[in-house]
Design a protein around this motif. Structure first.
Motif, PDB file in Angstrom:
ATOM      1  N   ILE A 189       0.855  -1.183   0.000  1.00 52.16           N
ATOM      2  CA  ILE A 189       0.000   0.000   0.000  1.00 52.16           C
ATOM      3  C   ILE A 189       0.893   1.236   0.000  1.00 52.16           C
ATOM      4  N   PRO A 190       0.696   2.136  -0.959  1.00 47.36           N
ATOM      5  CA  PRO A 190       1.533   3.342  -0.974  1.00 47.36           C
ATOM      6  C   PRO A 190       1.201   4.246   0.207  1.00 47.36           C
ATOM      7  N   SER A 191       2.195   4.898   0.740  1.00 47.00           N
ATOM      8  CA  SER A 191       1.979   5.778   1.883  1.00 47.00           C
ATOM      9  C   SER A 191       1.330   7.078   1.420  1.00 47.00           C
ATOM     10  N   ARG A 192       0.561   7.673   2.327  1.00 42.58           N
ATOM     11  CA  ARG A 192      -0.095   8.940   2.000  1.00 42.58           C
ATOM     12  C   ARG A 192       0.936  10.052   2.028  1.00 42.58           C
ATOM     13  N   SER A 193       0.862  10.882   1.049  1.00 42.89           N
ATOM     14  CA  SER A 193       1.827  11.972   0.982  1.00 42.89           C
ATOM     15  C   SER A 193       1.314  13.232   1.667  1.00 42.89           C
ATOM     16  N   GLY A 194       0.032  13.316   1.899  1.00 44.20           N
ATOM     17  CA  GLY A 194      -0.498  14.525   2.538  1.00 44.20           C
ATOM     18  C   GLY A 194      -2.001  14.469   2.599  1.00 44.20           C
ATOM     19  N   ARG A 195      -2.610  15.631   2.648  1.00 43.98           N
ATOM     20  CA  ARG A 195      -4.062  15.712   2.709  1.00 43.98           C
ATOM     21  C   ARG A 195      -4.675  15.317   1.380  1.00 43.98           C
ATOM     22  N   CYS A 196      -5.881  14.787   1.437  1.00 43.71           N
ATOM     23  CA  CYS A 196      -6.577  14.378   0.218  1.00 43.71           C
ATOM     24  C   CYS A 196      -7.067  15.602  -0.555  1.00 43.71           C
ATOM     25  N   ASN A 197      -7.532  16.609   0.156  1.00 43.35           N
ATOM     26  CA  ASN A 197      -8.023  17.804  -0.521  1.00 43.35           C
ATOM     27  C   ASN A 197      -6.914  18.862  -0.521  1.00 43.35           C
ATOM     28  N   ILE A 198      -6.010  18.707  -1.437  1.00 47.49           N
ATOM     29  CA  ILE A 198      -4.825  19.559  -1.495  1.00 47.49           C
ATOM     30  C   ILE A 198      -5.193  21.003  -1.835  1.00 47.49           C
ATOM     31  N   GLY A 199      -6.276  21.225  -2.561  1.00 49.44           N
ATOM     32  CA  GLY A 199      -6.658  22.567  -2.959  1.00 49.44           C
ATOM     33  C   GLY A 199      -7.209  23.404  -1.815  1.00 49.44           C
ATOM     34  N   CYS A 200      -7.611  22.779  -0.702  1.00 44.98           N
ATOM     35  CA  CYS A 200      -8.196  23.510   0.422  1.00 44.98           C
ATOM     36  C   CYS A 200      -7.108  23.954   1.388  1.00 44.98           C
ATOM     37  N   PRO A 201      -7.216  25.155   1.921  1.00 47.86           N
ATOM     38  CA  PRO A 201      -6.224  25.599   2.900  1.00 47.86           C
ATOM     39  C   PRO A 201      -6.435  24.911   4.248  1.00 47.86           C
ATOM     40  N   VAL A 202      -5.412  24.874   5.051  1.00 47.09           N
ATOM     41  CA  VAL A 202      -5.485  24.284   6.383  1.00 47.09           C
ATOM     42  C   VAL A 202      -6.304  25.199   7.281  1.00 47.09           C
ATOM     43  N   VAL A 203      -7.198  24.602   8.065  1.00 43.52           N
ATOM     44  CA  VAL A 203      -8.053  25.389   8.956  1.00 43.52           C
ATOM     45  C   VAL A 203      -7.187  25.920  10.087  1.00 43.52           C
ATOM     46  N   GLY A 204      -7.208  27.227  10.277  1.00 37.42           N
ATOM     47  CA  GLY A 204      -6.384  27.849  11.306  1.00 37.42           C
ATOM     48  C   GLY A 204      -7.196  28.551  12.362  1.00 37.42           C
ATOM     49  N   GLU A 205      -8.411  28.036  12.641  1.00 37.75           N
ATOM     50  CA  GLU A 205      -9.263  28.684  13.634  1.00 37.75           C
ATOM     51  C   GLU A 205      -8.840  28.270  15.037  1.00 37.75           C
ATOM     52  N   ASN A 206      -9.004  29.185  15.949  1.00 36.66           N
ATOM     53  CA  ASN A 206      -8.722  28.896  17.340  1.00 36.66           C
ATOM     54  C   ASN A 206     -10.041  28.546  18.020  1.00 36.66           C
ATOM     55  N   ILE A 207     -10.136  27.369  18.596  1.00 35.53           N
ATOM     56  CA  ILE A 207     -11.381  26.911  19.201  1.00 35.53           C
ATOM     57  C   ILE A 207     -11.719  27.727  20.441  1.00 35.53           C
ATOM     58  N   ASP A 208     -10.725  28.316  21.094  1.00 35.69           N
ATOM     59  CA  ASP A 208     -10.994  29.107  22.296  1.00 35.69           C
ATOM     60  C   ASP A 208     -11.890  30.306  22.011  1.00 35.69           C
ATOM     61  N   GLU A 209     -11.914  30.763  20.760  1.00 40.52           N
ATOM     62  CA  GLU A 209     -12.763  31.897  20.411  1.00 40.52           C
ATOM     63  C   GLU A 209     -14.247  31.547  20.533  1.00 40.52           C
ATOM     64  N   TYR A 210     -14.577  30.260  20.402  1.00 42.97           N
ATOM     65  CA  TYR A 210     -15.977  29.843  20.395  1.00 42.97           C
ATOM     66  C   TYR A 210     -16.440  29.292  21.734  1.00 42.97           C
ATOM     67  N   LYS A 211     -15.636  29.423  22.773  1.00 38.51           N
ATOM     68  CA  LYS A 211     -16.030  28.893  24.072  1.00 38.51           C
ATOM     69  C   LYS A 211     -17.107  29.739  24.731  1.00 38.51           C
ATOM     70  N   SER A 212     -17.146  31.011  24.439  1.00 39.60           N
ATOM     71  CA  SER A 212     -18.172  31.864  25.040  1.00 39.60           C
ATOM     72  C   SER A 212     -19.055  32.418  23.935  1.00 39.60           C
ATOM     73  N   ILE A 213     -20.182  31.756  23.738  1.00 35.95           N
ATOM     74  CA  ILE A 213     -21.167  32.171  22.741  1.00 35.95           C
ATOM     75  C   ILE A 213     -22.297  32.853  23.483  1.00 35.95           C
ATOM     76  N   SER A 214     -22.670  34.034  23.027  1.00 34.64           N
ATOM     77  CA  SER A 214     -23.775  34.740  23.685  1.00 34.64           C
ATOM     78  C   SER A 214     -24.830  35.095  22.649  1.00 34.64           C
ATOM     79  N   LEU A 215     -26.058  35.194  23.128  1.00 33.52           N
ATOM     80  CA  LEU A 215     -27.195  35.493  22.280  1.00 33.52           C
ATOM     81  C   LEU A 215     -28.032  36.545  22.977  1.00 33.52           C
ATOM     82  N   SER A 216     -28.267  37.642  22.302  1.00 35.19           N
ATOM     83  CA  SER A 216     -29.078  38.724  22.875  1.00 35.19           C
ATOM     84  C   SER A 216     -30.439  38.736  22.198  1.00 35.19           C
ATOM     85  N   LEU A 217     -31.480  38.607  23.010  1.00 41.32           N
ATOM     86  CA  LEU A 217     -32.854  38.653  22.517  1.00 41.32           C
ATOM     87  C   LEU A 217     -33.578  39.767  23.264  1.00 41.32           C
ATOM     88  N   GLY A 218     -33.591  40.941  22.685  1.00 50.89           N
ATOM     89  CA  GLY A 218     -34.214  42.088  23.339  1.00 50.89           C
ATOM     90  C   GLY A 218     -33.414  42.470  24.576  1.00 50.89           C
TER      91      GLY A 218
END
Length: 114
Positions: A19-48
């Motif tokens: 079996i040939p070894s994988r050389s990298g990601r399958c979707n080479i055209g897509c950029p690597v996700v560089g989001e920081n998950i800590d940004e989404y730890k505090s989600i707030s919703l204002s309703l009135g």
């Protein structure tokens, strides 16, 4: 003389290909996700005039950030106390079963002595 040759049924015809070894990601055209998950730890919703914050898997009605931390801490403490209570109930059931078994054995032994 007829069976001097090996039977073709038992010969090794197929070999597994390496079996040939994988050389990298399958979707080479897509950029690597560089989001920081800590940004989404505090989600707030204002309703009135109401504000809801999402913390530790639950929506909390609060106005201050410190309230969320206190609710999350209390929620975790509640879960740990519930688990401890379940463990104590399980131990109590086991002890009652052992006590019932010992009592029945003692009654059998006493009835044999009489």
């Amino acid at each position: 003389v007829l069976f001097s040759k090996t039977m073709p049924l038992f010969t090794k015809k197929f070999e597994a290909k390496p079996i040939p070894s994988r050389s990298g990601r399958c979707n080479i055209g897509c950029p690597v996700v560089g989001e920081n998950i800590d940004e989404y730890k505090s989600i707030s919703l204002s309703l009135g005039s109401k504000e809801l914050r999402f913390a530790d898997g639950i929506w909390i009605h609060t106005t201050r950030k410190g309230d969320i931390d206190e609710v999350v801490r209390l929620h975790r403490r509640l879960k740990s106390l519930e688990e401890e209570n379940n463990m104590c109930n399980l131990k109590m059931e086991i002890f009652l079963d052992l006590l019932a078994e010992q009592t029945s054995e003692l009654n059998v032994l006493q009835s044999k002595d009489k």
